[in-house]
Design an enzyme around this catalytic site. Structure first.
Site, PDB file in Angstrom:
ATOM      1  N   SER A  23       0.838  -1.213   0.000  1.00  0.00           N
ATOM      2  CA  SER A  23       0.000   0.000   0.000  1.00  0.00           C
ATOM      3  C   SER A  23       0.866   1.253   0.000  1.00  0.00           C
ATOM      4  CB  SER A  23      -0.894   0.021   1.247  1.00  0.00           C
ATOM      5  OG  SER A  23      -1.829  -1.012   1.192  1.00  0.00           O
ATOM      6  N   ASP A 314      -6.747  -8.482   4.451  1.00  0.00           N
ATOM      7  CA  ASP A 314      -5.877  -9.242   3.544  1.00  0.00           C
ATOM      8  C   ASP A 314      -5.239 -10.457   4.232  1.00  0.00           C
ATOM      9  OD1 ASP A 314      -6.455  -7.427   1.549  1.00  0.00           O
ATOM     10  OD2 ASP A 314      -4.678  -6.206   1.917  1.00  0.00           O
TER      11      ASP A 314
END
Ligand code: S3P
Length: 429
Positions: A23, A314
């Site tokens: 990210s 995730d």
């Protein structure tokens, strides 16, 4: 399709430096590409997803150069060039959704697409709130799916937008669009990862937390900033579970990002009885970082639900492996988002566990895992999903005999060195 065979393992020992946070890597490239000035990004994740972001940005005139220490990004002071080709975002949801926000306020015409998995993923969640700010976006199924076409509108409107899912990709897209908004943008969104807000602040654009989300005032450009990308806790999660379930293991994971919006996996594993300790906590480029020690320990089942879900979304495939081996039942609920990830992770996680002899049931919004499984080697299908391939490999370490991972090359998306590290850390029993 690439195949890997993973054998039941003896203790895992040593120190592992997991690759850079995915990210933060996407954001370090994109935000610096939009900024004024030049910045060096150290520890950037070199994986297929981040390469998708870099390739799209290069097609819009952004210059990246490697030196001995990292990647130098030369910002375009807020103006990207109109590309002469379709922007291929590959498998990366973060690339396509953040670009939608960044391009909504540019001059020009942009077409974004991706692989079969990405073209099947929901885009209305990002397109509808962007349209509310005046963005002109069209796409398959009225913008609900990629390919998407954006006709940039250099002056967007501000206002209040509500995001129905706690999605950091959507929140980030709106913050990026907010850079071109004529009045403040107020985003109502459930708590989720805040890397974009942190990076905006370090680049001179204030973002305030509000009772319902975040608020920013546009009209101010980003200033380039060097970024040291911490290790990805989502990649560290595989080793946290592997060391927990393989008796006699002791691993140290160095320099892992421990932003509280991402550490749900630590909270859940500790609740399950895992032996995890954080050391040398520090702040690097506005992000909390620590070394994590993990030793094997007996685990017990738990319930994972509610506001905890976005903090570990995730990590659920590998947490399901821990749950399969734990004493007692584990319930995962409020996690219907799993159905629209790189694969339908409720079904693919369950199929992975079933292939190794574990029980479990799917619910519309989660999983029920009875625990106490004795896993045996089998054949796991990655379904093209990196996290299923790695979760399957971790389960294989605790399964009797040999496990075949079909589609193992999916790990390239987030963790290209995963299998080499696995071979180096585990001892064949
Ligand atoms: C990400 C946000 C999460 C996460 C994804 C990366 C990001 O997705 O699952 O892997 O970088 O902002 P959502 O925003 O869809 O929840």
């Amino acid at each position: 399709m690439s195949i890997r065979v993973v054998r039941s393992s003896g203790a895992l020992r040593g120190r592992i430096r997991v690759p850079g946070d995915k990210s933060i890597s996407h954001r370090a490239l994109l935000l610096n590409a939009l900024a004024h000035g030049r910045a060096r990004v150290r520890g950037l994740l070199d994986s297929a997803d981040v390469r998708s972001t870099a390739t799209c940005l290069q097609a819009m005139g952004v210059d990246f150069r490697r030196d001995g220490e990292g990647v130098i990004v030369t910002g375009r002071s807020g103006r990207l060039a109109e590309p002469d080709r379709v922007l291929d975002c590959g498998n990366a949801g973060t690339t396509i959704r953040l670009l939608c926000g960044a391009l909504a306020g540019q001059s020009g015409h942009f077409i974004l697409t991706g692989d079969e998995s990405l073209r099947g993923r929901p885009m209305a969640r990002v397109i509808e709130p962007l349209r509310h700010l005046g963005a002109r976006v069209d796409g398959a199924a009225d913008g609900a799916r990629a390919p998407l076409a954006i006709r940039g509108v250099p002056h967007l409107r501000g206002g209040r937008v509500a995001v129905p899912v706690a999605s950091a990709q959507v929140k980030s897209a709106l913050l990026l669009a907010g850079l071109a908004a004529e009045s403040p943008v107020d985003i109502a969104v459930g708590a989720c990862r805040d890397h974009t807000e942190r990076m905006f602040r370090s680049m001179g654009v204030p973002v305030e937390d509000t009772a319902v989300g975040v608020r920013m005032v546009g009209g101010r450009g980003l200033e380039a900033v060097d970024v040291d990308v911490p290790g990805d806790i989502s990649s560290a999660a595989f080793w946290l579970v592997a060391a927990s379930i393989v008796p006699g293991s002791a691993l140290t994971l160095e320099g892992v990002g421990v932003n509280p919006s991402r550490t749900g996996v630590l909270d859940v594993l500790k609740r399950m009885g895992a032996d995890i300790e954080l050391c040398d906590a520090r702040t690097v480029c506005g992000e909390p970082v620590a070394d994590i020690h993990v030793r094997s320990a007996p685990l017990r089942g738990t319930t994972i639900a509610g506001a905890e879900i976005p903090r570990l979304i995730d990590e659920i495939p590998v947490l399901a492996v821990a749950a399969a081996l734990a004493d007692g039942e584990t319930i995962v609920q409020d996690a219907s988002e799993l159905r629209v990830k790189e694969s339908d992770r409720i079904e693919t996680t369950l199929a992975m566990l079933h292939a190794l002899g574990s029980e479990g049931e799917a619910r519309p919004d989660g999983l029920v895992l009875p625990g106490a499984a004795s896993l045996r080697g089998g054949c796991v299908q990655s379904a093209g999903d990196h996290r299923i391939a790695m979760a399957g490999a971790v389960a294989a370490l605790a399964a009797a005999g040999e496990t075949r991972i079909d589609g193992a090359d999916a790990v390239e998306v987030s963790y290209p060195g995963f299998f080499s590290t696995l071979e180096a850390s585990s001892v064949t029993r």
